[in-house]
Design an enzyme around this catalytic site. Structure first.
Site, PDB file in Angstrom:
ATOM      1  N   CYS A  92       0.817  -1.218   0.000  1.00  0.00           N
ATOM      2  CA  CYS A  92       0.000   0.000   0.000  1.00  0.00           C
ATOM      3  C   CYS A  92       0.848   1.265   0.000  1.00  0.00           C
ATOM      4  O   CYS A  92       0.357   2.342  -0.326  1.00  0.00           O
ATOM      5  CB  CYS A  92      -0.953  -0.020   1.184  1.00  0.00           C
ATOM      6  SG  CYS A  92      -2.040  -1.436   1.103  1.00  0.00           S
TER       7      CYS A  92
ATOM      8  N   HIS B 244      -3.896   6.797   1.887  1.00  0.00           N
ATOM      9  CA  HIS B 244      -4.196   5.499   1.277  1.00  0.00           C
ATOM     10  C   HIS B 244      -5.572   5.064   1.780  1.00  0.00           C
ATOM     11  O   HIS B 244      -5.869   5.153   2.971  1.00  0.00           O
ATOM     12  CB  HIS B 244      -3.119   4.486   1.680  1.00  0.00           C
ATOM     13  CG  HIS B 244      -3.530   3.069   1.490  1.00  0.00           C
ATOM     14  ND1 HIS B 244      -4.023   2.595   0.295  1.00  0.00           N
ATOM     15  CD2 HIS B 244      -3.544   2.014   2.349  1.00  0.00           C
ATOM     16  CE1 HIS B 244      -4.307   1.313   0.429  1.00  0.00           C
ATOM     17  NE2 HIS B 244      -4.039   0.936   1.665  1.00  0.00           N
TER      18      HIS B 244
ATOM     19  N   ASN C 141     -10.109  -1.134  -0.922  1.00  0.00           N
ATOM     20  CA  ASN C 141      -8.671  -0.872  -0.809  1.00  0.00           C
ATOM     21  C   ASN C 141      -7.986  -1.371  -2.089  1.00  0.00           C
ATOM     22  O   ASN C 141      -7.893  -2.573  -2.315  1.00  0.00           O
ATOM     23  CB  ASN C 141      -8.149  -1.608   0.431  1.00  0.00           C
ATOM     24  CG  ASN C 141      -6.655  -1.462   0.636  1.00  0.00           C
ATOM     25  OD1 ASN C 141      -5.934  -1.064  -0.266  1.00  0.00           O
ATOM     26  ND2 ASN C 141      -6.195  -1.799   1.829  1.00  0.00           N
TER      27      ASN C 141
HETATM   28  N1  COA Z   1     -18.205 -10.246   7.765  1.00  0.00           N
HETATM   29  C1  COA Z   1     -18.703 -10.587   8.966  1.00  0.00           C
HETATM   30  N2  COA Z   1     -17.939 -10.913  10.014  1.00  0.00           N
HETATM   31  C2  COA Z   1     -16.601 -10.877   9.848  1.00  0.00           C
HETATM   32  C3  COA Z   1     -16.016 -10.537   8.629  1.00  0.00           C
HETATM   33  C4  COA Z   1     -16.880 -10.219   7.576  1.00  0.00           C
HETATM   34  N3  COA Z   1     -16.420  -9.849   6.351  1.00  0.00           N
HETATM   35  N4  COA Z   1     -14.690 -10.578   8.776  1.00  0.00           N
HETATM   36  C5  COA Z   1     -14.431 -10.948  10.032  1.00  0.00           C
HETATM   37  N5  COA Z   1     -15.596 -11.131  10.689  1.00  0.00           N
HETATM   38  C6  COA Z   1     -15.803 -11.534  12.068  1.00  0.00           C
HETATM   39  C7  COA Z   1     -14.597 -12.146  12.691  1.00  0.00           C
HETATM   40  O1  COA Z   1     -14.514 -13.512  12.339  1.00  0.00           O
HETATM   41  C8  COA Z   1     -14.877 -11.962  14.172  1.00  0.00           C
HETATM   42  O2  COA Z   1     -15.741 -12.963  14.584  1.00  0.00           O
HETATM   43  P1  COA Z   1     -15.575 -13.643  16.041  1.00  0.00           P
HETATM   44  O3  COA Z   1     -15.702 -12.501  17.009  1.00  0.00           O
HETATM   45  O4  COA Z   1     -16.703 -14.598  16.068  1.00  0.00           O
HETATM   46  O5  COA Z   1     -14.226 -14.266  16.016  1.00  0.00           O
HETATM   47  C9  COA Z   1     -15.651 -10.644  14.208  1.00  0.00           C
HETATM   48  O6  COA Z   1     -16.075 -10.399  12.855  1.00  0.00           O
HETATM   49  C10 COA Z   1     -14.879  -9.463  14.710  1.00  0.00           C
HETATM   50  O7  COA Z   1     -13.644  -9.495  14.128  1.00  0.00           O
HETATM   51  P2  COA Z   1     -12.580  -8.434  14.519  1.00  0.00           P
HETATM   52  O8  COA Z   1     -11.274  -8.836  13.923  1.00  0.00           O
HETATM   53  O9  COA Z   1     -12.654  -8.143  15.960  1.00  0.00           O
HETATM   54  O10 COA Z   1     -13.145  -7.167  13.792  1.00  0.00           O
HETATM   55  P3  COA Z   1     -12.510  -5.742  13.769  1.00  0.00           P
HETATM   56  O11 COA Z   1     -13.412  -4.818  14.476  1.00  0.00           O
HETATM   57  O12 COA Z   1     -11.079  -5.742  14.144  1.00  0.00           O
HETATM   58  O13 COA Z   1     -12.594  -5.391  12.215  1.00  0.00           O
HETATM   59  C11 COA Z   1     -11.187  -5.267  10.289  1.00  0.00           C
HETATM   60  C12 COA Z   1     -11.907  -6.180  11.299  1.00  0.00           C
HETATM   61  C13 COA Z   1     -10.399  -6.140   9.331  1.00  0.00           C
HETATM   62  C14 COA Z   1     -12.229  -4.484   9.500  1.00  0.00           C
HETATM   63  C15 COA Z   1     -10.266  -4.298  11.090  1.00  0.00           C
HETATM   64  O14 COA Z   1      -9.437  -5.027  11.958  1.00  0.00           O
HETATM   65  C16 COA Z   1      -9.428  -3.446  10.205  1.00  0.00           C
HETATM   66  O15 COA Z   1      -9.913  -2.532   9.587  1.00  0.00           O
HETATM   67  N6  COA Z   1      -8.101  -3.688  10.142  1.00  0.00           N
HETATM   68  C17 COA Z   1      -7.238  -3.016   9.235  1.00  0.00           C
HETATM   69  C18 COA Z   1      -7.325  -3.705   7.901  1.00  0.00           C
HETATM   70  C19 COA Z   1      -6.654  -2.963   6.796  1.00  0.00           C
HETATM   71  O16 COA Z   1      -6.874  -1.801   6.609  1.00  0.00           O
HETATM   72  N7  COA Z   1      -5.827  -3.669   6.014  1.00  0.00           N
HETATM   73  C20 COA Z   1      -5.162  -3.152   4.910  1.00  0.00           C
HETATM   74  C21 COA Z   1      -4.033  -2.297   5.351  1.00  0.00           C
HETATM   75  S1  COA Z   1      -3.259  -1.611   3.967  1.00  0.00           S
END
Ligand code: COA
Length: 330
Positions: free
Chosen positions: A112, A256, A287
């Protein structure tokens, strides 16, 4: 002293739109979950087009807008984490697509942050007066590697395909790319990675590893989030300081487009007004890795949010981890 400025940006996204509702049919997810956690409503996926092919569309759009032909291009920088092939890189392939064999082409694979690293190299090459123009192509086809089932839902909903091409040129005026700062930290490599093929393995690529899902991206979303919301503001302040520009003089920040929650957290930490000072178009594209900043810049320009003389800051954080920021006087 020669300075590098952004002359033109072209963009291309493949026509296939995948909405959150489309994803609901493929995996256990919901429009509400995706919107609330990321701000994404839809993204574009290719249907058979490769990374260099969408890069070519963006390059052609930029060249046409700049009134240039491919023969005018002196140097290509090609950024992607989704190369057509592992070897050779997409840069050399672009010289074939553009019909300009012999043109130097450098590959960048800083995820990214690829646009920031590309700007940094372009700035150095132009300021050293080695080249008068650079075509910086950022093209990403992530959809083909995503696991579009419930097992891959944490990454599948976030990423989209898209490309942009930025033409940088030399000027004697006091404008352009004032500073670029970049960083990387490989201690967190496993927090966002595509594990296979790998030189850790013999053979390099095996059915066994593919069966284990190692050909798909894996992400520790929480750790990525945690680092992103601290590194983004810190690197933006570092770039402003290096450029001797005060935060109050910034017209627009184009981060980004990783996740709307990250963008909002960055705006809050920098005490900037989201949506007015900090640009976001993630709802439309998801993204798009290294293509996201120039796609956002392109749209911000089209909306009249970037004008000659404005101070614009671009910043990124991503796999590696890698991160960086640049201050540009438009
Ligand atoms: N739909 C529904 N549920 C989902 C899911 C989806 N697409 N993806 C994950 N989940 C579930 C998980 O399995 C988890 O379930 P559990 O509690 O039963 O284990 C639950 O949702 C919560 O997951 P969690 O990881 O706590 O969610 P979060 O609030 O951290 O959000 C992201 C997840 C990925 C959106 C967040 O961590 C994030 O934005 N991270 C940065 C990602 C990013 O920007 N990456 C690129 C960088 S360049």
């Amino acid at each position: 002293m020669a300075r590098a400025y952004i002359d033109t940006i072209g963009m291309y996204v493949p026509p296939g739109v995948v909405t959150n509702q489309d994803l609901e049919k493929l995996m256990d997810t919901s429009n509400e979950w995706i919107l609330e956690r990321s701000g994404i409503q839809e993204r574009h996926h290719v249907d058979g087009e490769s990374t260099t092919e969408i890069g070519l569309k963006a390059a052609e759009a930029a060249l046409a807008k700049a009134g240039m032909t491919a023969d005018d291009v002196e140097y290509i920088i090609f950024s992607t984490i989704a190369n057509d092939y592992l070897v050779p890189g997409g840069g050399a392939i672009m010289t074939k697509h553009l019909g300009i064999p012999g043109t130097p082409a450098l590959d960048i694979r800083m995820a990214c942050s690829g646009y920031l690293y590309g700007l940094q190299v372009a700035k150095a090459l132009i300021e050293s007066e080695a080249y008068n123009n650079i075509l910086l192509i950022t093209a990403e086809v992530q959809s083909v590697a995503l696991d579009m089932t419930t097992a891959g839902r944490d990454t599948a909903v976030l990423f989209g395909d898209g490309a942009a091409a930025t033409i940088l040129k030399s000027t004697d005026e006091d404008r352009g790319v004032l500073t670029v700062v970049t960083h990387s930290d490989g201690r967190y490599a496993e927090d966002l990675m595509l594990r296979s093929p790998s030189t850790h393995d013999k053979p390099f690529l095996s059915y066994e590893n593919v069966d284990k899902g190692h050909g798909r991206p894996v992400m520790n979303g929480r750790n990525v989030f945690k680092h992103a919301i601290t590194k983004f503001p810190a690197v933006i302040m570092e770039a402003l300081e290096a450029a001797n520009i005060e935060k109050k003089d910034v017209k627009l920040v184009v981060p980004h487009q990783a996740n709307l929650r990250i963008t909002e957290a960055v705006a809050q930490r920098l005490e900037l007004e989201p949506y007015k000072v900090v640009y976001s178009n993630i709802h439309k594209y998801g993204n798009t890795t290294s293509a996201s900043i120039p796609i956002a810049l392109y749209e911000a320009m089209a909306e009249g949010k970037v004008n000659r003389g404005d101070i614009v800051v671009v910043a990124a954080f991503g796999a590696g981890f890698t991160w960086g920021a640049s201050v540009i006087r438009w």
